[in-house]
Design a protein around this motif. Structure first.
Motif, PDB file in Angstrom:
ATOM      1  N   GLU A 190     -61.867 -64.147  25.847  1.00 40.89           N
ATOM      2  CA  GLU A 190     -61.926 -62.694  26.020  1.00 40.89           C
ATOM      3  C   GLU A 190     -61.053 -62.004  24.968  1.00 40.89           C
ATOM      4  N   ASP A 191     -59.844 -62.542  24.762  1.00 35.34           N
ATOM      5  CA  ASP A 191     -58.926 -61.979  23.761  1.00 35.34           C
ATOM      6  C   ASP A 191     -59.524 -62.040  22.359  1.00 35.34           C
ATOM      7  N   ALA A 192     -60.196 -63.165  22.042  1.00 34.36           N
ATOM      8  CA  ALA A 192     -60.790 -63.322  20.706  1.00 34.36           C
ATOM      9  C   ALA A 192     -61.894 -62.292  20.486  1.00 34.36           C
ATOM     10  N   PHE A 193     -62.704 -62.075  21.511  1.00 37.22           N
ATOM     11  CA  PHE A 193     -63.761 -61.067  21.374  1.00 37.22           C
ATOM     12  C   PHE A 193     -63.158 -59.674  21.163  1.00 37.22           C
ATOM     13  N   ARG A 194     -62.012 -59.439  21.783  1.00 36.96           N
ATOM     14  CA  ARG A 194     -61.361 -58.139  21.608  1.00 36.96           C
ATOM     15  C   ARG A 194     -60.779 -58.028  20.189  1.00 36.96           C
ATOM     16  N   ALA A 195     -60.244 -59.145  19.682  1.00 35.00           N
ATOM     17  CA  ALA A 195     -59.603 -59.127  18.359  1.00 35.00           C
ATOM     18  C   ALA A 195     -60.633 -59.031  17.222  1.00 35.00           C
ATOM     19  N   TYR A 196     -61.847 -59.533  17.456  1.00 34.51           N
ATOM     20  CA  TYR A 196     -62.876 -59.541  16.390  1.00 34.51           C
ATOM     21  C   TYR A 196     -64.170 -58.898  16.893  1.00 34.51           C
ATOM     22  N   PRO A 197     -64.113 -57.602  17.172  1.00 30.93           N
ATOM     23  CA  PRO A 197     -65.312 -56.970  17.732  1.00 30.93           C
ATOM     24  C   PRO A 197     -66.501 -57.023  16.759  1.00 30.93           C
ATOM     25  N   ASP A 198     -67.672 -57.339  17.279  1.00 35.44           N
ATOM     26  CA  ASP A 198     -68.921 -57.402  16.509  1.00 35.44           C
ATOM     27  C   ASP A 198     -68.875 -58.372  15.325  1.00 35.44           C
ATOM     28  N   LYS A 199     -68.013 -59.351  15.402  1.00 39.43           N
ATOM     29  CA  LYS A 199     -67.899 -60.309  14.291  1.00 39.43           C
ATOM     30  C   LYS A 199     -68.293 -61.728  14.723  1.00 39.43           C
ATOM     31  N   ILE A 200     -68.317 -61.979  16.021  1.00 43.64           N
ATOM     32  CA  ILE A 200     -68.506 -63.357  16.493  1.00 43.64           C
ATOM     33  C   ILE A 200     -69.980 -63.615  16.799  1.00 43.64           C
ATOM     34  N   ALA A 201     -70.541 -64.592  16.062  1.00 42.64           N
ATOM     35  CA  ALA A 201     -71.965 -64.915  16.223  1.00 42.64           C
ATOM     36  C   ALA A 201     -72.206 -65.743  17.466  1.00 42.64           C
ATOM     37  N   ALA A 202     -71.305 -66.693  17.733  1.00 41.48           N
ATOM     38  CA  ALA A 202     -71.594 -67.632  18.810  1.00 41.48           C
ATOM     39  C   ALA A 202     -70.329 -68.303  19.336  1.00 41.48           C
ATOM     40  N   VAL A 203     -70.435 -68.743  20.575  1.00 44.73           N
ATOM     41  CA  VAL A 203     -69.459 -69.663  21.159  1.00 44.73           C
ATOM     42  C   VAL A 203     -70.186 -70.989  21.323  1.00 44.73           C
ATOM     43  N   ILE A 204     -69.645 -72.049  20.702  1.00 42.18           N
ATOM     44  CA  ILE A 204     -70.229 -73.374  20.878  1.00 42.18           C
ATOM     45  C   ILE A 204     -69.285 -74.213  21.726  1.00 42.18           C
ATOM     46  N   VAL A 205     -69.837 -74.861  22.736  1.00 40.30           N
ATOM     47  CA  VAL A 205     -68.982 -75.587  23.678  1.00 40.30           C
ATOM     48  C   VAL A 205     -69.678 -76.857  24.149  1.00 40.30           C
ATOM     49  N   GLU A 206     -68.889 -77.907  24.352  1.00 41.47           N
ATOM     50  CA  GLU A 206     -69.364 -79.059  25.115  1.00 41.47           C
ATOM     51  C   GLU A 206     -69.201 -78.667  26.587  1.00 41.47           C
ATOM     52  N   PRO A 207     -70.298 -78.470  27.301  1.00 38.43           N
ATOM     53  CA  PRO A 207     -70.173 -77.976  28.681  1.00 38.43           C
ATOM     54  C   PRO A 207     -69.423 -78.942  29.594  1.00 38.43           C
ATOM     55  N   VAL A 208     -69.475 -80.217  29.301  1.00 39.63           N
ATOM     56  CA  VAL A 208     -68.474 -81.167  29.794  1.00 39.63           C
ATOM     57  C   VAL A 208     -67.934 -81.796  28.516  1.00 39.63           C
ATOM     58  N   ALA A 209     -66.647 -81.628  28.253  1.00 41.89           N
ATOM     59  CA  ALA A 209     -66.124 -82.200  27.018  1.00 41.89           C
ATOM     60  C   ALA A 209     -66.121 -83.715  27.150  1.00 41.89           C
ATOM     61  N   GLY A 210     -66.539 -84.384  26.076  1.00 46.41           N
ATOM     62  CA  GLY A 210     -66.552 -85.847  26.103  1.00 46.41           C
ATOM     63  C   GLY A 210     -65.815 -86.453  24.937  1.00 46.41           C
ATOM     64  N   ASN A 211     -65.447 -85.617  23.979  1.00 44.18           N
ATOM     65  CA  ASN A 211     -64.887 -86.126  22.733  1.00 44.18           C
ATOM     66  C   ASN A 211     -63.372 -86.009  22.627  1.00 44.18           C
TER      67      ASN A 211
END
Ligand SMILES: *Cc1c(COP(=O)(O)O)cnc(C)c1O
Length: 420
Positions: A190-211
């Motif tokens: 949430e903080d990152a979206f506030r810090a970089y408004p209209d700049k973030i294309a995507a959030v990429i996530v391992e929905p269960v982290a395995g790595n």
């Protein structure tokens, strides 16, 4: 355990292949010793070149959900090889595989096949940037999305194991397009979206982290990511290269009931052959060339052998939904016995024994694990014929080929390893 032939082969390999391996995680760097050279696999077992036999919990790092040389997959490959190994022209089976993927994962309205998980995430990020007209992406510390330049920032897997913290060879300009945040911390997003408004294309996530080892999402975390991306005009990319067809037939998105915009897949989808895929909303996927202006291509993409293996895998899973109950039961049994001083994380048939008492919810807590103790455990298990990943920061995988007897043998070996 005699491993003289493996040692000999490793010495030769190191003269011509960097580190003697074609992917860093295969080297036994962090646990000491020589990687075993494998001669053969069958069901839940692998056999090395010295004739040692192991119950295999690496399963080629995830793909072999049905174990080694499953008859359906072998038959599909034999059939395909009689037709030809590559055409560079469309085949009927590619559409069948695409349809099988869509039936399993309804958020994937359209899909493009590639050759690896890395290609899938690389292409999905490009597509997200092209679609949104924005450059930045958010990823999470300890998550691994393949060796894509901008996604190597604070990556898991071999980079975590080997302690490679920087991203030498990746231009700073690429790293600067990545915002790396702690996993399981929605506030940070949430903080990152506030810090970089209209700049973030995507959030990429391992929905269960395995790595970074297996780290499940905390309740509400994935929902928060869905909510925040939607509110801020960014795409949510689930990297299901590991979790796809693993934690449920429909992947983590089925298991947790979240609909991402884009999904990347690999591993299980190829049935042990090199296949990756990315897919998602039709309005986004339609931007890919030649339908649209965002370029992505591949000489061997949709390769007939790889597609045949993948299709056989998905058809088997579709016809045998009980496989997932069996996987769940086997893995639950393996993880039911928790030795003192160890935290066990498990989602479905992927799990990790972390050598720490603290709950492991992100890379900071995963890092607290005692890797020396893990190394001793790893070697004690290997000596007893149990093959797990040579790193504390990897998930173990149960396959449908693992029998109750295999599981019991493994528990007995683990008890022995812990007391030793
Ligand atoms: C393995 C993995 C990748 C990379 O896939 P490759 O086929 O090794 O390129 C990407 N993302 C996740 C989550 C993975 O587990």
């Amino acid at each position: 355990m005699n491993s003289s032939r493996s040692e000999e082969l490793f010495r030769e390999a190191r003269k011509i292949i960097p580190g003697g391996v074609n992917s860093p995680v295969r080297a036994f760097r962090s646990v000491g010793g020589t990687p075993l050279f494998i001669a053969q696999g069958a069901g839940s077992r692998i056999f090395d070149v010295d004739g040692n036999e192991f119950i295999d919990y690496v399963c080629s790092w995830g793909p072999l959900l049905l174990g080694h040389r499953h008859p359906d997959i072998v038959a599909a490959l034999e059939n395909a090889i009689d037709m030809g190994t590559s055409f560079g022209a469309p085949t009927e089976q590619e559409t069948e595989l695409a349809e099988a993927i869509r039936r399993a994962v309804p958020s994937v309205e359209m899909v493009r096949l590639v050759n690896s998980g890395t290609e899938a995430t690389m292409s999905a990020i490009r597509l997200a940037r092209g679609y949104t007209g924005r450059d930045l992406t958010i990823k999470f510390e300890g998550c691994y999305h393949g060796h894509v330049d901008s996604l190597l920032v604070k990556a898991g897997s071999g980079m975590a194991t080997l302690g490679i913290a920087d991203t030498r060879g990746v231009p700073a300009a690429f790293c600067n397009t990545t915002i790396a945040l702690p996993y399981n911390d929605a506030q940070a997003v949430e903080d990152a979206f506030r810090a970089y408004p209209d700049k973030i294309a995507a959030v990429i996530v391992e929905p269960v982290a395995g790595n970074m080892g297996c780290v499940p999402p905390l309740p509400g975390y994935l929902e928060a990511l869905r909510d925040l991306t939607e509110k801020n005009g960014a795409l949510l990319i689930f990297d299901e290269v590991m979790t796809g067809f693993r934690v449920a037939f429909g992947g983590a998105q089925e298991r947790f009931g979240i609909r991402p915009d884009l999904t990347t897949m690999g591993k299980v989808i190829g049935g042990g052959l090199p296949v990756g895929a990315y897919g998602g909303r039709e309005d986004i996927m339609s931007l890919i060339a030649p339908a649209g202006p965002i370029y992505q291509a591949g000489t061997l993409s949709g390769n007939p052998l790889a597609v045949a293996a993948g299709l056989a895998m998905l058809r088997h899973l579709e016809a045998h939904p009980e496989v997932y109950d069996q996987l769940e039961a086997s893995a639950a049994k393996l993880c039911a016995w928790v030795p003192p001083g160890v935290t066990v994380n498990r989602v479905g048939s992927m799990f990790t024994f972390f050598f720490t008492e603290v709950p492991v919810t992100d890379w900071e807590s995963a890092k607290r694990a005692d890797t020396e103790r893990f190394g001793r455990f790893f070697r004690a298990m290997l000596e007893q014929g149990i093959y797990i990943a040579p790193s504390q920061f990897e998930a173990a995988f149960v396959s449908a080929a693992h029998t109750e007897e295999d599981i019991e043998k493994t528990i007995a070996a683990a008890r022995e390893a812990f007391t030793a």
